[in-house]
Design a protein around this motif. Structure first.
Motif, PDB file in Angstrom:
ATOM      1  N   GLY A 129      40.502  33.703  48.617  1.00  8.34           N
ATOM      2  CA  GLY A 129      41.155  34.716  47.789  1.00  8.34           C
ATOM      3  C   GLY A 129      41.433  34.282  46.357  1.00  8.34           C
ATOM      4  N   TYR A 130      40.868  33.137  45.969  1.00  6.42           N
ATOM      5  CA  TYR A 130      40.955  32.737  44.549  1.00  6.42           C
ATOM      6  C   TYR A 130      40.164  33.758  43.739  1.00  6.42           C
ATOM      7  N   ILE A 131      40.621  34.041  42.520  1.00  5.35           N
ATOM      8  CA  ILE A 131      39.911  35.000  41.669  1.00  5.35           C
ATOM      9  C   ILE A 131      39.506  34.338  40.355  1.00  5.35           C
ATOM     10  N   ALA A 132      38.206  34.437  40.054  1.00  2.00           N
ATOM     11  CA  ALA A 132      37.679  33.906  38.793  1.00  2.00           C
ATOM     12  C   ALA A 132      37.366  35.074  37.875  1.00  2.00           C
ATOM     13  N   GLU A 133      37.511  34.849  36.568  1.00  2.00           N
ATOM     14  CA  GLU A 133      37.144  35.856  35.584  1.00  2.00           C
ATOM     15  C   GLU A 133      35.774  35.525  35.006  1.00  2.00           C
ATOM     16  N   ALA A 167      29.850  32.419  47.874  1.00  2.00           N
ATOM     17  CA  ALA A 167      30.988  32.974  48.616  1.00  2.00           C
ATOM     18  C   ALA A 167      31.800  33.958  47.764  1.00  2.00           C
ATOM     19  N   PHE A 168      31.485  34.012  46.464  1.00  2.00           N
ATOM     20  CA  PHE A 168      32.246  34.905  45.573  1.00  2.00           C
ATOM     21  C   PHE A 168      31.649  36.310  45.562  1.00  2.00           C
ATOM     22  N   LYS A 169      32.549  37.291  45.570  1.00  2.00           N
ATOM     23  CA  LYS A 169      32.119  38.686  45.503  1.00  2.00           C
ATOM     24  C   LYS A 169      32.681  39.325  44.242  1.00  2.00           C
ATOM     25  N   GLN A 170      31.784  39.956  43.494  1.00  2.00           N
ATOM     26  CA  GLN A 170      32.233  40.656  42.289  1.00  2.00           C
ATOM     27  C   GLN A 170      32.957  41.938  42.670  1.00  2.00           C
ATOM     28  N   VAL A 171      34.058  42.202  41.996  1.00  4.52           N
ATOM     29  CA  VAL A 171      34.831  43.408  42.281  1.00  4.52           C
ATOM     30  C   VAL A 171      34.433  44.501  41.301  1.00  4.52           C
ATOM     31  N   GLU A 172      34.209  45.690  41.820  1.00  2.00           N
ATOM     32  CA  GLU A 172      33.832  46.816  40.942  1.00  2.00           C
ATOM     33  C   GLU A 172      35.054  47.385  40.255  1.00  2.00           C
ATOM     34  N   TYR A 202      35.738  40.403  37.580  1.00  7.74           N
ATOM     35  CA  TYR A 202      36.498  39.526  38.477  1.00  7.74           C
ATOM     36  C   TYR A 202      35.631  39.177  39.684  1.00  7.74           C
ATOM     37  N   TYR A 203      35.720  37.906  40.102  1.00  7.89           N
ATOM     38  CA  TYR A 203      34.978  37.419  41.262  1.00  7.89           C
ATOM     39  C   TYR A 203      35.977  36.824  42.247  1.00  7.89           C
ATOM     40  N   VAL A 204      35.950  37.327  43.483  1.00  9.71           N
ATOM     41  CA  VAL A 204      36.921  36.888  44.494  1.00  9.71           C
ATOM     42  C   VAL A 204      36.268  35.950  45.495  1.00  9.71           C
ATOM     43  N   CYS A 205      36.898  34.817  45.743  1.00  9.07           N
ATOM     44  CA  CYS A 205      36.403  33.884  46.761  1.00  9.07           C
ATOM     45  C   CYS A 205      36.674  34.498  48.132  1.00  9.07           C
ATOM     46  N   GLU A 239      32.737  34.924  35.444  1.00 11.94           N
ATOM     47  CA  GLU A 239      31.654  34.568  36.365  1.00 11.94           C
ATOM     48  C   GLU A 239      32.184  33.735  37.520  1.00 11.94           C
ATOM     49  N   ALA A 240      31.414  33.720  38.594  1.00 16.25           N
ATOM     50  CA  ALA A 240      31.822  32.919  39.751  1.00 16.25           C
ATOM     51  C   ALA A 240      31.572  31.450  39.437  1.00 16.25           C
ATOM     52  N   PRO A 241      32.538  30.578  39.786  1.00 11.64           N
ATOM     53  CA  PRO A 241      32.334  29.150  39.538  1.00 11.64           C
ATOM     54  C   PRO A 241      31.342  28.562  40.549  1.00 11.64           C
ATOM     55  N   ASP A 242      30.788  27.393  40.242  1.00  9.18           N
ATOM     56  CA  ASP A 242      29.855  26.747  41.185  1.00  9.18           C
ATOM     57  C   ASP A 242      30.547  26.432  42.497  1.00  9.18           C
ATOM     58  N   THR A 243      31.785  25.959  42.393  1.00  8.06           N
ATOM     59  CA  THR A 243      32.577  25.764  43.615  1.00  8.06           C
ATOM     60  C   THR A 243      33.989  26.278  43.360  1.00  8.06           C
ATOM     61  N   CYS A 244      34.581  26.819  44.403  1.00  8.53           N
ATOM     62  CA  CYS A 244      35.935  27.364  44.281  1.00  8.53           C
ATOM     63  C   CYS A 244      36.921  26.223  44.030  1.00  8.53           C
ATOM     64  N   PRO A 245      37.752  26.342  42.977  1.00  7.89           N
ATOM     65  CA  PRO A 245      38.707  25.269  42.680  1.00  7.89           C
ATOM     66  C   PRO A 245      39.798  25.108  43.745  1.00  7.89           C
ATOM     67  N   ILE A 246      39.976  26.132  44.579  1.00  9.80           N
ATOM     68  CA  ILE A 246      41.011  26.021  45.620  1.00  9.80           C
ATOM     69  C   ILE A 246      40.426  25.524  46.943  1.00  9.80           C
ATOM     70  N   CYS A 247      39.355  26.140  47.402  1.00  5.80           N
ATOM     71  CA  CYS A 247      38.864  25.803  48.753  1.00  5.80           C
ATOM     72  C   CYS A 247      37.515  25.086  48.759  1.00  5.80           C
ATOM     73  N   GLY A 248      36.862  25.008  47.588  1.00  4.75           N
ATOM     74  CA  GLY A 248      35.581  24.310  47.532  1.00  4.75           C
ATOM     75  C   GLY A 248      34.379  25.138  47.981  1.00  4.75           C
ATOM     76  N   ALA A 249      34.583  26.420  48.266  1.00  4.28           N
ATOM     77  CA  ALA A 249      33.455  27.265  48.684  1.00  4.28           C
ATOM     78  C   ALA A 249      32.425  27.369  47.551  1.00  4.28           C
ATOM     79  N   LYS A 250      31.176  27.572  47.945  1.00  7.75           N
ATOM     80  CA  LYS A 250      30.083  27.665  46.969  1.00  7.75           C
ATOM     81  C   LYS A 250      30.069  29.023  46.264  1.00  7.75           C
ATOM     82  N   LYS A 251      29.360  29.059  45.136  1.00  7.56           N
ATOM     83  CA  LYS A 251      29.224  30.269  44.312  1.00  7.56           C
ATOM     84  C   LYS A 251      28.907  31.525  45.137  1.00  7.56           C
TER      85      LYS A 251
END
Ligand code: FE2
Ligand code: FE2
Ligand code: FE2
Length: 166
Positions: free
Chosen positions: A141-145, A161-166, A134-137, A147-159
């Motif tokens: 706070g959007y969560i991708a499964e 900005a995503f943090k992988q959750v352990e 899981y990758y959290v913006c 891999e992190a997307p190139d841009t956040c589908p909710i806020c437009g933040a760049k890759k």
């Protein structure tokens, strides 16, 4: 389950302690940014202690169930936020011209829908939930499964900005 008055008090105490935890962590970051690592460390130490209090109150409320029950509770809570809580909050912020609050509510509102969906999927697949990262913006706070997307589908933040959750 505790008696009425105690139950209400535990709930209120849990909210306060949980809130103090997040607030002190934000204060710690600010202290670090200002170069005052000692005060940062103090805020983190007390934040950790408030989490202990919050968890203890939560256990006393009997609110930690089986994982199936906990996922149901989480789905209900996320759903409440995007159906009943945030929509009127957004309207009020618009009415009062509070732009920063409006944006904060809108981003959270969209992210909660994703959170509810992820919990729902896990709930349906219990106990064999798919093994996935899981990758959290860090902006919305959007969560991708996976891999992190190139841009956040909710806020437009760049890759980045995503943090992988352990
Ligand atoms: Fe405390
Ligand atoms: Fe959420
Ligand atoms: Fe985002």
């Amino acid at each position: 389950m505790p008696k009425d008055k105690t139950k209400k008090n535990l709930k209120e105490a849990f909210s306060g302690e949980a809130q103090a935890n997040r607030q002190y962590l934000a204060f710690a970051k600010k202290a670090d940014d200002e170069g005052n690592h000692q005060v940062g460390k103090l805020f983190r130490a007390v934040a950790e202690a408030e989490t202990i209090h919050a968890n203890s109150h939560l256990r006393a409320m009997g609110m930690i169930g089986s994982t199936a029950e906990n996922l149901d509770a989480a789905i209900a809570s996320e759903t409440y936020e995007f159906t009943s809580m945030y929509p009127p909050f957004i309207e009020d912020a618009v009415a009062e011209g509070e732009k920063q609050a409006e944006r904060s509510f809108r981003l959270a509102n969209e992210a909660e829908k994703v959170h509810a969906g992820l919990f729902q999927k896990a709930r349906e697949n219990l106990p064999a939930v798919e093994s996935v990262d899981y990758y959290v913006c860090s902006v919305c706070g959007y969560i991708a499964e996976k891999e992190a997307p190139d841009t956040c589908p909710i806020c437009g933040a760049k890759k980045e900005a995503f943090k992988q959750v352990e």
